[in-house]
Design an enzyme around this catalytic site. Structure first.
Site, PDB file in Angstrom:
ATOM      1  N   ASP A 118      14.757  26.015 -29.011  1.00 15.05           N
ATOM      2  CA  ASP A 118      13.515  26.604 -28.503  1.00 15.05           C
ATOM      3  C   ASP A 118      12.829  25.639 -27.535  1.00 15.05           C
ATOM      4  O   ASP A 118      13.055  24.428 -27.587  1.00 15.05           O
ATOM      5  CB  ASP A 118      12.546  26.883 -29.663  1.00 15.05           C
ATOM      6  CG  ASP A 118      13.103  27.887 -30.652  1.00 15.05           C
ATOM      7  OD1 ASP A 118      13.972  28.685 -30.254  1.00 15.05           O
ATOM      8  OD2 ASP A 118      12.674  27.850 -31.822  1.00 15.05           O
TER       9      ASP A 118
HETATM   10  N1  URA Z   1      15.762  26.784 -35.383  1.00 11.77           N
HETATM   11  C1  URA Z   1      14.598  27.058 -34.765  1.00 11.77           C
HETATM   12  O1  URA Z   1      13.733  27.677 -35.328  1.00 11.77           O
HETATM   13  N2  URA Z   1      14.424  26.626 -33.507  1.00 11.77           N
HETATM   14  C2  URA Z   1      15.346  25.905 -32.836  1.00 11.77           C
HETATM   15  O2  URA Z   1      15.120  25.511 -31.692  1.00 11.77           O
HETATM   16  C3  URA Z   1      16.547  25.617 -33.488  1.00 11.77           C
HETATM   17  C4  URA Z   1      16.729  26.067 -34.756  1.00 11.77           C
END
Ligand code: URA
Length: 246
Positions: A118
């Site tokens: 993310d």
């Molecule tokens: N899980 C999440 O919630 N975000 C990420 O970026 C990776 C794994």
């Protein structure tokens, strides 16, 4: 293609024997006739021995050095990047900077991300132009472990850990999450190992037990550990062992 790029870590990809002059010409910008001059001037070693014979047969595991530097077949590219905050794991984006823009690589449009993070998650991102390899990283069938260090808004309880380790129901998912490993670092910090890569999975797992992820950082994918020398935004090519480990 530049010579520095050719000297970078990547895989030697040929399973047959090849003439030495042809091999050097294929992995550098030198022509066959320039390679012959390099050979005659004693600038090439093969398996640590000076070699002037252009017809010498190079095999898969032969180590060829030019001016003391090992030559490698450029082949596919495999990169680990320490993703900073605020970058998106995409090849193109109209609004945000992308992790691909952090790379100083020729033909970066041929690269893709093997397992996204993310925009507000930091840490290990693998980038390659080898689709089969990235499939091995991301395929749900392969059980490739990912290790995350997370910080939460509320204290992490033993009950939360137990539920997460067993598997929790996530909204809009048919099956509960697979068994996971969660180790408490301090009251608000834990290291979580999961083998899946569902959308926002870690944040949703913590939400499912009534907590909220505040900070999320990926440390490891399979046996590939984020290199601690890499500052946020920096990258390096994977070693042959790292590539082969997945
Ligand atoms: N899980 C999440 O919630 N975000 C990420 O970026 C990776 C794994």
């Amino acid at each position: 293609m530049t010579l520095s790029c050719l000297f970078s870590n990547s895989i030697l990809l040929f399973s047959y024997s090849m003439r030495l002059d042809k091999y050097i010409a294929s992995v550098t910008d030198y022509s066959r006739s320039e390679v012959k001059i390099l050979l005659r001037s004693g600038r090439v070693t093969v398996d640590d021995q000076l070699q002037r014979d252009a017809g010498y047969k190079v095999k898969e595991d032969t180590v060829v050095c030019l001016n003391g530097e090992r030559l490698r077949n450029a082949g596919h590219r495999y990169i680990m990047l320490n993703k900073p905050l605020g970058y998106v794991s995409a090849t193109k984006d109209k609004e945000h900077l992308t992790v691909i823009e952090l790379l100083d690589e020729d033909n970066s449009d041929q690269l893709h991300i093997a397992g996204r993070l993310d925009i507000d998650t930091t840490g290990l991102v693998l980038i390659t132009d080898d689709g089969q390899w990235s499939h091995r990283v991301t395929s749900p069938q392969r059980d490739c472990n990912k290790v995350y260090l997370l910080e939460t808004v509320d204290p992490i309880t033993e009950d939360m850990i137990a539920r997460i380790e067993l598997g929790v129901e996530l909204n809009n998912e048919k099956n509960p999450t697979r068994p996971a490993k969660m180790v408490l670092v301090d009251e608000h910090t834990a290291r979580l190992t999961i083998s899946e890569g569902k959308y926002h999975q870690v944040k949703r797992m913590l939400a499912a037990v009534g907590n909220k992820v505040d900070v999320l950082h990926r440390e490891q994918i399979g046996d590939i550990v984020l290199d601690e020398e890499l500052q946020p935004g920096e990258y390096r090519h994977l070693t042959e062992q790292e590539v082969a480990s997945l």
